[in-house]
Motif scaffolding. Structure first.
Motif, PDB file in Angstrom:
ATOM      1  N   ALA A  27       0.798  -1.217  -0.065  1.00  7.71           N
ATOM      2  CA  ALA A  27       0.046   0.023  -0.136  1.00  7.71           C
ATOM      3  C   ALA A  27       1.028   1.357   0.123  1.00  7.71           C
ATOM      4  CB  ALA A  27      -0.807   0.073   1.277  1.00  7.71           C
ATOM      5  N   PHE A  28       1.988   1.221   0.618  1.00  6.80           N
ATOM      6  CA  PHE A  28       2.754   2.325   0.850  1.00  6.80           C
ATOM      7  C   PHE A  28       3.460   2.476  -0.639  1.00  6.80           C
ATOM      8  CE2 PHE A  28       7.482   3.512   1.802  1.00  6.80           C
ATOM      9  CZ  PHE A  28       7.401   4.696   2.179  1.00  6.80           C
ATOM     10  N   GLN A  29       3.932   1.604  -1.073  1.00  2.00           N
ATOM     11  CA  GLN A  29       4.888   1.832  -2.595  1.00  2.00           C
ATOM     12  C   GLN A  29       3.892   2.180  -3.460  1.00  2.00           C
ATOM     13  OE1 GLN A  29       7.903   2.370  -2.796  1.00  2.00           O
ATOM     14  NE2 GLN A  29       8.025   2.198  -4.843  1.00  2.00           N
ATOM     15  N   TYR A  30       2.779   1.637  -3.699  1.00  2.00           N
ATOM     16  CA  TYR A  30       1.765   1.742  -4.836  1.00  2.00           C
ATOM     17  C   TYR A  30       1.260   3.412  -4.446  1.00  2.00           C
ATOM     18  CZ  TYR A  30       2.094  -2.731  -7.126  1.00  2.00           C
ATOM     19  OH  TYR A  30       2.418  -3.474  -7.869  1.00  2.00           O
ATOM     20  N   GLU A 102      13.107   1.495   1.446  1.00  2.00           N
ATOM     21  CA  GLU A 102      13.841   0.339   0.766  1.00  2.00           C
ATOM     22  C   GLU A 102      13.251  -0.976   0.822  1.00  2.00           C
ATOM     23  OE1 GLU A 102      15.108   2.207   3.063  1.00  2.00           O
ATOM     24  OE2 GLU A 102      16.496   3.573   1.863  1.00  2.00           O
ATOM     25  N   ASP A 103      12.673  -1.260   1.915  1.00  2.00           N
ATOM     26  CA  ASP A 103      11.699  -2.456   2.055  1.00  2.00           C
ATOM     27  C   ASP A 103      10.797  -2.434   0.966  1.00  2.00           C
ATOM     28  OD1 ASP A 103      13.257  -3.544   3.961  1.00  2.00           O
ATOM     29  OD2 ASP A 103      12.048  -3.166   5.558  1.00  2.00           O
ATOM     30  N   ALA A 104      10.035  -1.459   0.898  1.00  2.00           N
ATOM     31  CA  ALA A 104       9.104  -1.185  -0.064  1.00  2.00           C
ATOM     32  C   ALA A 104       9.512  -1.352  -1.439  1.00  2.00           C
ATOM     33  CB  ALA A 104       8.179   0.058   0.270  1.00  2.00           C
ATOM     34  N   GLU A 105      10.383  -0.647  -1.720  1.00  2.00           N
ATOM     35  CA  GLU A 105      10.935  -0.675  -3.036  1.00  2.00           C
ATOM     36  C   GLU A 105      11.229  -2.181  -3.600  1.00  2.00           C
ATOM     37  OE1 GLU A 105      13.822   2.160  -3.086  1.00  2.00           O
ATOM     38  OE2 GLU A 105      12.712   4.078  -3.346  1.00  2.00           O
ATOM     39  N   GLU A 106      12.046  -2.923  -2.625  1.00  2.00           N
ATOM     40  CA  GLU A 106      12.453  -4.217  -2.752  1.00  2.00           C
ATOM     41  C   GLU A 106      11.437  -5.146  -3.037  1.00  2.00           C
ATOM     42  OE1 GLU A 106      14.742  -7.656  -0.704  1.00  2.00           O
ATOM     43  OE2 GLU A 106      15.061  -5.853   0.137  1.00  2.00           O
ATOM     44  N   MET A 107      10.145  -4.981  -2.273  1.00  6.83           N
ATOM     45  CA  MET A 107       9.112  -5.771  -2.476  1.00  6.83           C
ATOM     46  C   MET A 107       8.414  -5.329  -3.960  1.00  6.83           C
ATOM     47  SD  MET A 107       5.611  -5.960  -0.249  1.00  6.83           S
ATOM     48  CE  MET A 107       4.155  -7.157  -0.496  1.00  6.83           C
ATOM     49  N   SER A 108       8.371  -4.102  -4.249  1.00  5.38           N
ATOM     50  CA  SER A 108       7.604  -3.907  -5.579  1.00  5.38           C
ATOM     51  C   SER A 108       8.438  -4.370  -6.659  1.00  5.38           C
ATOM     52  CB  SER A 108       7.538  -2.294  -5.654  1.00  5.38           C
ATOM     53  OG  SER A 108       7.140  -1.755  -6.944  1.00  5.38           O
ATOM     54  N   ALA A 109       9.734  -4.475  -6.495  1.00  3.28           N
ATOM     55  CA  ALA A 109      10.368  -5.153  -7.738  1.00  3.28           C
ATOM     56  C   ALA A 109      10.300  -6.482  -7.573  1.00  3.28           C
ATOM     57  CB  ALA A 109      12.069  -4.611  -7.356  1.00  3.28           C
ATOM     58  N   LEU A 183      -1.789   7.148   2.241  1.00  6.93           N
ATOM     59  CA  LEU A 183      -1.695   8.430   2.345  1.00  6.93           C
ATOM     60  C   LEU A 183      -0.213   9.138   2.943  1.00  6.93           C
ATOM     61  CD1 LEU A 183      -5.455   9.035   3.589  1.00  6.93           C
ATOM     62  CD2 LEU A 183      -4.546   9.475   1.216  1.00  6.93           C
ATOM     63  N   GLY A 184       0.044   8.266   3.831  1.00 10.87           N
ATOM     64  CA  GLY A 184       1.269   8.821   4.724  1.00 10.87           C
ATOM     65  C   GLY A 184       2.500   8.778   4.009  1.00 10.87           C
ATOM     66  N   GLY A 185       2.684   7.915   3.030  1.00 13.83           N
ATOM     67  CA  GLY A 185       3.977   7.959   2.243  1.00 13.83           C
ATOM     68  C   GLY A 185       5.264   7.913   3.114  1.00 13.83           C
ATOM     69  N   LYS A 186       6.070   8.929   2.283  1.00 12.63           N
ATOM     70  CA  LYS A 186       7.417   9.019   2.957  1.00 12.63           C
ATOM     71  C   LYS A 186       7.403   9.742   4.479  1.00 12.63           C
ATOM     72  CE  LYS A 186       9.820   9.348  -1.414  1.00 12.63           C
ATOM     73  NZ  LYS A 186      10.684  10.354  -2.469  1.00 12.63           N
ATOM     74  N   LYS A 187       6.359  10.328   4.644  1.00 12.58           N
ATOM     75  CA  LYS A 187       6.381  11.108   5.983  1.00 12.58           C
ATOM     76  C   LYS A 187       6.125  10.125   7.212  1.00 12.58           C
ATOM     77  CE  LYS A 187       4.287  15.466   4.682  1.00 12.58           C
ATOM     78  NZ  LYS A 187       3.202  16.403   4.908  1.00 12.58           N
ATOM     79  N   LEU A 188       5.323   9.039   6.921  1.00 10.95           N
ATOM     80  CA  LEU A 188       5.275   8.069   7.815  1.00 10.95           C
ATOM     81  C   LEU A 188       6.325   7.126   7.924  1.00 10.95           C
ATOM     82  CD1 LEU A 188       3.660   6.362   9.817  1.00 10.95           C
ATOM     83  CD2 LEU A 188       2.626   4.974   7.626  1.00 10.95           C
ATOM     84  N   ALA A 189       7.062   6.691   6.876  1.00 13.68           N
ATOM     85  CA  ALA A 189       8.268   5.602   6.799  1.00 13.68           C
ATOM     86  C   ALA A 189       9.472   6.704   7.260  1.00 13.68           C
ATOM     87  CB  ALA A 189       8.656   5.470   5.203  1.00 13.68           C
TER      88      ALA A 189
END
Length: 224
Positions: A27-30, A102-109, A183-189
Motif C-alpha cells: 500500500a505504501f509503495q503503490y 527500501e523494503d517497499a521498493e524491494e517488494m515492489s521489484a 496517504l502517509g507515504g514518505k512522512k510515515l516511513a
C-alpha cells in the motif's frame, strides 16, 4: 460477544495491523507510485485476499468446534506456541536491517519480476489482481488467524454473529492502516525510521502476541 471483549480485540488488532508487513508495504509503495485514488484498487484486492484466507480459517474452526472439540484445544495450544514464536521474533526485530522505503521498493521489484508483463500503463484490474496475489501468497496469515482468533471466540455460543463482528473489527483496523500507509507515504516511513520507533512498535506487538498466547494456554488448562 461482549463489547469489552470486542474492544480488546480491536485494540490489539489495531496495533498488530500497524506493523509494516507485506500488505502495508505494498500500500505504501503503490501510494507513492500510482497515487491514492488508483491504489484503492490495490487495497480492495488486499482486502479480498485477506477475506478469503480469514473465511477459510473460520470455516475450518467452525467445523472442528462442532465435530472434534478436543482438536480445537490442540489447535489452541499450537496457536499459543506460534504466537509466542511471533512474539519473540517481533521483540527481537529492531528494524535496523533496512528502512521502510527500501523494503517497499524491494517488494515492489519482486512483484514486478513475478508478473508476466508490466506495461507502461498499469490497469486498475492489474492493481486489483496484485493486491489479491500479495494477500493470498502469504500462507502465514492462515496460521495467524487460527492462532489469534480463538481467544476471542466463545465456541459455546452462536458463532456466526461473533465471526461477523470480529471480521468487521479486523478489516476496520486493516483498512485504516492501509489508508494511512497509502496517504502517509514518505512522512510515515521517515517517522518510523527515526530512532527506536519501529523497534518499539515491533516490541509492543511482541508483548501482545505473548499475552494472548498465555491467555490461550490458561484457557485450555482450565478445561482439564
Amino acid at each position: 460477544m461482549s463489547w469489552h471483549l470486542f474492544t480488546v480485540f480491536f485494540i490489539t488488532t489495531f496495533f498488530i495491523s500497524a506493523t509494516p508487513g507485506p500488505n502495508m508495504l505494498l500500500a505504501f509503495q503503490y501510494g507513492l507510485n500510482y497515487g491514492v485514488k488508483r491504489t484503492l484498487w490495490t487495497l480492495a484486492g488486499l482486502s479480498l485476499g485477506l477475506f478469503i484466507l480469514l473465511l477459510s480459517t473460520l470455516l475450518g474452526l467452525d467445523v472442528i468446534s462442532r465435530q472434534s472439540p478436543w482438536l480445537l484445544d490442540i489447535i489452541k495450544v499450537i496457536g499459543a506456541l506460534y504466537l509466542i514464536y511471533l512474539g519473540v521474533v517481533s521483540w527481537r526485530d529492531t528494524g535496523d536491517s533496512s528502512g521502510l522505503i527500501e523494503d517497499a521498493e524491494e517488494m515492489s521489484a519482486d512483484i514486478a519480476s513475478a508478473q508476466e508483463t508490466i506495461t507502461a500503463t498499469i490497469s486498475n484490474w492489474h492493481l486489483f489482481r496484485t493486491g489479491i496475489w500479495v494477500s493470498l501468497s502469504n500462507p502465514k496469515a492462515i496460521l495467524f488467524f487460527a492462532a489469534f482468533f480463538p481467544k476471542f471466540i466463545n465456541f459455546a455460543a452462536p458463532l456466526w454473529s461473533q465471526y461477523a463482528l470480529l471480521t468487521l473489527g479486523f478489516f476496520l483496523s486493516e483498512s485504516i492502516w492501509q489508508l494511512i500507509y497509502t496517504l502517509g507515504g514518505k512522512k510515515l516511513a521517515g517517522w518510523l525510521d527515526v530512532g527506536n520507533r519501529l523497534t518499539w512498535l515491533n516490541r509492543t506487538c511482541g508483548v501482545i502476541f505473548i499475552l494472548i498466547a498465555i491467555a490461550l494456554l490458561v484457557e485450555v488448562a482450565s478445561t482439564f
